[in-house]
Design a protein around this motif. Sequence first.
Motif, short mmCIF file in Angstrom:
data_model
loop_
_atom_site.label_atom_id
_atom_site.label_comp_id
_atom_site.label_asym_id
_atom_site.label_seq_id
_atom_site.Cartn_x
_atom_site.Cartn_y
_atom_site.Cartn_z
N UNK A 32 0.96 -1.36 0.09
CA UNK A 32 -0.05 0.03 0.12
C UNK A 32 0.84 1.20 -0.01
N UNK A 33 0.49 2.31 -0.84
CA UNK A 33 1.28 3.45 -0.87
C UNK A 33 0.11 4.61 -1.01
N UNK A 34 0.83 5.65 -0.49
CA UNK A 34 0.19 7.13 -0.59
C UNK A 34 1.00 8.24 -1.41
N UNK A 35 0.47 8.79 -2.64
CA UNK A 35 1.23 9.78 -3.23
C UNK A 35 0.39 11.20 -3.09
N UNK A 36 0.97 11.66 -2.13
CA UNK A 36 0.34 13.13 -1.60
C UNK A 36 0.14 14.06 -2.88
N UNK A 37 1.16 13.86 -3.82
CA UNK A 37 1.18 15.04 -5.09
C UNK A 37 -0.09 14.84 -5.73
N UNK A 38 -0.65 13.46 -5.95
CA UNK A 38 -2.16 13.28 -6.68
C UNK A 38 -3.04 14.14 -6.08
N UNK A 39 -3.61 14.04 -5.06
CA UNK A 39 -3.36 12.71 -4.06
C UNK A 39 -4.09 11.59 -4.27
N UNK A 40 -3.40 10.53 -3.72
CA UNK A 40 -4.23 9.03 -3.98
C UNK A 40 -3.35 8.11 -3.02
N UNK A 41 -4.04 7.14 -2.86
CA UNK A 41 -3.52 5.90 -2.18
C UNK A 41 -4.06 4.72 -3.11
N UNK A 42 -3.41 3.55 -2.97
CA UNK A 42 -3.50 2.39 -3.69
C UNK A 42 -2.87 1.16 -3.15
N UNK A 43 -3.47 -0.08 -3.18
CA UNK A 43 -3.06 -1.16 -2.93
C UNK A 43 -2.61 -1.56 -4.01
N UNK A 44 -1.56 -2.55 -4.10
CA UNK A 44 -1.01 -2.91 -5.29
C UNK A 44 -0.19 -4.14 -5.32
N UNK A 45 -0.42 -5.34 -6.31
CA UNK A 45 0.30 -6.61 -6.28
C UNK A 45 0.73 -7.12 -7.74
N UNK A 46 1.76 -7.61 -7.86
CA UNK A 46 2.40 -8.17 -9.02
C UNK A 46 1.88 -9.48 -9.52
N UNK A 47 1.71 -9.70 -10.45
CA UNK A 47 1.12 -11.18 -10.97
C UNK A 47 2.34 -11.99 -10.76
#
Length: 163
Positions: A32-47
């Motif tokens: 999980x990451x937060x990008x305050x410049x956008x702002x947005x947060x996201x959960x991510x996984x690689x296949x």
Amino acid sequence: MKRLASTAILALAMTGTAFPRDSLGVFNAWGSFRDPAVPRCYAIAMAGKVAGRAQEFQPYFTVGYWPSRSIRGAVHVRLARRLAAGSKVIVSFPEANFSLQTGQADAWPADQTTNAGIVAQLRSARSMVVIARGADGRSFRDRYELGGAASAMDAAALGCARR
């Protein structure tokens, strides 16, 4: 193995436009990451990697939150290969399948009902497979382990709720 997954998730999240400013945590195969410049947060996984299979892109699956746009839990899939024209993309769980709308190598739910169904399955299933047909006409599958997905989504939601 857990350290390798953590390093791979961080490397994926730091490539291209997904450069994170703040890590919110790594939960098994999910981060999980937060990008305050956008702002947005996201959960991510690689296949998971499939031996002997050609990939044009690193496939990944995200669930994003954009508080300034009132978007919560938006699903997005980056596929391993470019899609055939008119190709369908199916997100398959043991108990449900969902069709997605497509771009050249990306897919996302067409409506909020489908999006909510996928998010619910991410919370309860152990694995999922994204099935598509590549531009070369051959079908392919991107596989994901879902251990940690619910925690990563919760961390992303909380990370953007604190604004």
